[in-house]
Enzyme design. Structure first.
Site, mmCIF file in Angstrom:
data_model
loop_
_atom_site.group_PDB
_atom_site.id
_atom_site.type_symbol
_atom_site.label_atom_id
_atom_site.label_comp_id
_atom_site.label_asym_id
_atom_site.label_seq_id
_atom_site.Cartn_x
_atom_site.Cartn_y
_atom_site.Cartn_z
ATOM 1 N N SER A 11 8.059 -1.635 4.036
ATOM 2 C CA SER A 11 7.791 -0.195 4.029
ATOM 3 C C SER A 11 7.116 0.254 2.736
ATOM 4 O O SER A 11 7.319 1.376 2.278
ATOM 5 C CB SER A 11 9.113 0.558 4.187
ATOM 6 O OG SER A 11 10.017 0.113 3.183
ATOM 7 N N ASN A 13 3.275 0.566 0.594
ATOM 8 C CA ASN A 13 2.060 1.324 0.881
ATOM 9 C C ASN A 13 1.417 0.839 2.174
ATOM 10 O O ASN A 13 1.166 1.600 3.110
ATOM 11 C CB ASN A 13 1.109 1.154 -0.318
ATOM 12 C CG ASN A 13 -0.208 1.865 -0.140
ATOM 13 O OD1 ASN A 13 -1.233 1.227 0.045
ATOM 14 N ND2 ASN A 13 -0.195 3.193 -0.188
ATOM 15 N N TRP A 14 1.196 -0.438 2.269
ATOM 16 C CA TRP A 14 0.550 -1.027 3.430
ATOM 17 C C TRP A 14 1.497 -1.017 4.634
ATOM 18 O O TRP A 14 1.102 -0.729 5.756
ATOM 19 C CB TRP A 14 0.094 -2.430 3.032
ATOM 20 C CG TRP A 14 -0.841 -3.207 3.909
ATOM 21 C CD1 TRP A 14 -0.947 -4.582 3.906
ATOM 22 C CD2 TRP A 14 -1.800 -2.752 4.870
ATOM 23 N NE1 TRP A 14 -1.909 -4.984 4.804
ATOM 24 C CE2 TRP A 14 -2.441 -3.884 5.409
ATOM 25 C CE3 TRP A 14 -2.158 -1.483 5.332
ATOM 26 C CZ2 TRP A 14 -3.427 -3.791 6.388
ATOM 27 C CZ3 TRP A 14 -3.153 -1.387 6.315
ATOM 28 C CH2 TRP A 14 -3.769 -2.537 6.826
ATOM 29 N N LYS A 122 0.161 -10.375 1.591
ATOM 30 C CA LYS A 122 -0.984 -10.823 0.787
ATOM 31 C C LYS A 122 -0.688 -12.175 0.142
ATOM 32 O O LYS A 122 0.432 -12.450 -0.248
ATOM 33 C CB LYS A 122 -1.258 -9.825 -0.349
ATOM 34 C CG LYS A 122 -1.320 -8.384 0.062
ATOM 35 C CD LYS A 122 -2.722 -7.965 0.399
ATOM 36 C CE LYS A 122 -2.772 -6.457 0.647
ATOM 37 N NZ LYS A 122 -3.692 -6.089 1.699
ATOM 38 N N LYS A 180 -10.141 -14.013 -2.127
ATOM 39 C CA LYS A 180 -11.046 -12.934 -2.547
ATOM 40 C C LYS A 180 -10.581 -12.301 -3.850
ATOM 41 O O LYS A 180 -11.397 -11.760 -4.601
ATOM 42 C CB LYS A 180 -11.150 -11.862 -1.461
ATOM 43 C CG LYS A 180 -9.808 -11.209 -1.202
ATOM 44 C CD LYS A 180 -9.869 -9.762 -0.804
ATOM 45 C CE LYS A 180 -8.514 -9.138 -1.053
ATOM 46 N NZ LYS A 180 -8.233 -7.971 -0.235
ATOM 47 N N ASN A 246 -8.126 -5.653 -8.488
ATOM 48 C CA ASN A 246 -8.385 -6.818 -9.332
ATOM 49 C C ASN A 246 -9.666 -6.626 -10.127
ATOM 50 O O ASN A 246 -9.760 -6.981 -11.291
ATOM 51 C CB ASN A 246 -8.513 -8.077 -8.464
ATOM 52 C CG ASN A 246 -7.192 -8.454 -7.849
ATOM 53 O OD1 ASN A 246 -6.319 -8.973 -8.521
ATOM 54 N ND2 ASN A 246 -7.024 -8.172 -6.573
#
Lengths: 332, 332
Positions: A11, A13-14, A122, A180, A246
């Site tokens: 729960s 941000n994403w 991630k 990335k 980043n």
């Protein structure tokens, strides 16, 4: 067939953004989904003296991690993991990767037969000479089929307009999302040096090629097209190198001379961004393959070993020996 | 083998930059090149009451088109085309495309046997239902082998640090250089709308895919890798979409409501940027293939037919029918 019952594990941000989308989409398709109550597991914390679950369930806003965005009324917050997953058939894993192991342990034996999962976590799971994607970890540990979602998105931007395309390459998609981050750091170095769009574009192109080659070397079923054609590949890389966190930290690294650790504290509230470069460096070193990925290595050395960032573009000249000792052509 | 004798046909911004590089490289390799005098053909004009050739030959600076950059002393300017090409074995074509036809006519019968050429001319030659690259035009008209140079570069930036990689795909490289201009316009629309990096990255990715598909459809020997992996493809596209002139005009188009014609006059001193979108539209219409390239078509319609730029991202949803009437998957 019965209806799908969604459980959102996470729960932040994403996680809150995906809860909004999942809640809306389920409500639009009540024939396919158990749409009336969609549980979102919250790691309970106090926010200005109130419990975060209470705030979410009263205001339908995750004030701490996605302020200003209204969640649909069918999404409800709970700190009870067992309640979240009870009878669930469709798991959305969207928690910080460091909590995954413990969460998996708690979930064992509590998953309905035939359930499936998707991970939005991630990064990749790297331990010296082993590299693993989280979808595989979930499959192996929980015995459910698990896919992965990654691509160009920023949680705050995307909730109004979100499109997903399915492709068959779970390894490729997952590695795109992890690697990335290294390339975005190199792009941020170029911004910090103010070397212009050509140098940055050269870094991005070479970075995309290293991302693809790394993944094909260590995940035999991954596909090159995922990197060059899909949103999870080239589009997400562009987004990250134009605006991502980043990139921003790396630009500040060059301009301020501060350490990444300090900058992450100041700029990202302690979120760790540079760790992927370090993990991948350790892994490649254990595999004796560092010289095959000169751009990845340059980012690591600049961030952690004091290498001069003005030498990063030299990595574009480097011959990249392949694992089979053939010499590839120079990449620029 | 005799030494190569270079002739530079053109002396604009890009022509002067390449003259600097060619002059320097020839001087470094006098065993390979006739390095003492390298002619650069100048379309004579008056600059503050003096001839441009005189200025260049006295100051070694092209004050009008590449001010502030010193050309090597072995490069000399001449307005005499015959003198420029006398005994030349290596032709660099770097003039505006509208002058190519007439220049070719003047060169006929004056080219040494076995000479070869390279074109740096931007764009493609489109006439309704025919499309041709300039390297092919030069080969056919002058009977010399001709390659093409294209890629991420901005003349003013690049003269200190310029790397070239050779690949076998002349058609792919040439089409990259032309079609990226259309995508850069679409990217500029996103900047004008301030829709953020995700929308822009999605446009760039889909644009790159349309560039590749267009080229493979109409030039059977072109290669997809040129678009996705080479500097002429993905890197040049990124540069153009981050900083290029087409992008800039398109951003201003959205923000000011002025026409492209007026903006090109104001911002680019009359250089024409949007013409590729128009040429490609006419060509696709003649081929009855407009609907196969929804992003290209959206750019054309916004620029010339008053289509609302906020609808450009709709082209990302469009199914793109292929020429063989198969339906491809949606691209985002």
């Amino acid at each position: 067939m019965g209806k799908e019952k969604i459980a959102i594990i996470g729960s932040g941000n994403w996680g809150s953004a995906i809860a909004k989308i999942a809640g809306q989409n389920a409500a639009r398709q009540p024939d396919l989904f158990e749409a009336s109550r969609i549980p979102m597991w919250v790691f309970e914390e106090d926010v200005n003296g109130r419990k975060l679950t209470e705030i979410i369930n009263e205001t339908h806003v995750n004030e701490k991690y996605l302020p200003g965005i209204k969640l649909p009324e069918n999404v409800y917050a709970t700190s009870d993991l067992e309640e979240t997953v009870k009878n669930a058939t469709a798991f959305i894993f969207v928690l910080p990767h460091q909590f995954l192991g413990k969460t998996i342990e708690q979930l064992k034996g509590k998953i309905a037969p035939g359930a499936k999962g998707i991970t939005l976590i991630k990064g990749v799971d790297v331990s010296e000479s082993h590299i693993n994607i989280f979808a595989d970890t979930i499959e192996q540990e929980l015995g459910i089929s698990c896919s992965a979602l990654s691509g160009a998105n920023i949680a705050d931007e995307e909730t109004e307009n979100f499109r997903v395309q399915t492709i068959g390459d779970v390894h490729g998609v997952s590695l795109c999302g992890a690697l990335k981050n290294i390339v975005a750091v190199a792009a941020g170095f170029m911004d910090g040096l103010e070397w212009g769009d050509n140098a940055k574009a050269a870094i991005m192109r070479n970075g995309l090629i290293e991302m693809k080659e790394f993944t094909l070397e260590f995940f035999k079923d991954a596909k090159a097209e995922t990197f060059f054609q899909e949103s999870a590949g080239v589009a997400d890389l562009m987004t990250s190198c134009m605006g991502g966190r980043n990139r921003k930290c790396a630009e500040a690294f060059v301009k301020t001379g501060k350490s990444f650790k300090d900058l992450e504290q100041e700029m990202l509230g302690g979120q760790i961004s540079i760790v992927t470069a370090q993990d991948i460096h350790k892994f490649l070193k254990a595999k004796n393959r560092v010289e095959g990925y000169p751009l990845f290595e340059a980012v690591y050395q600049c961030a952690f070993e004091g290498r001069d960032v003005t030498t990063v573009t030299k990595s574009l000249n480097a011959k990249r020996p392949t694992n089979s000792d053939k010499t590839t052509q120079s990449s620029l």
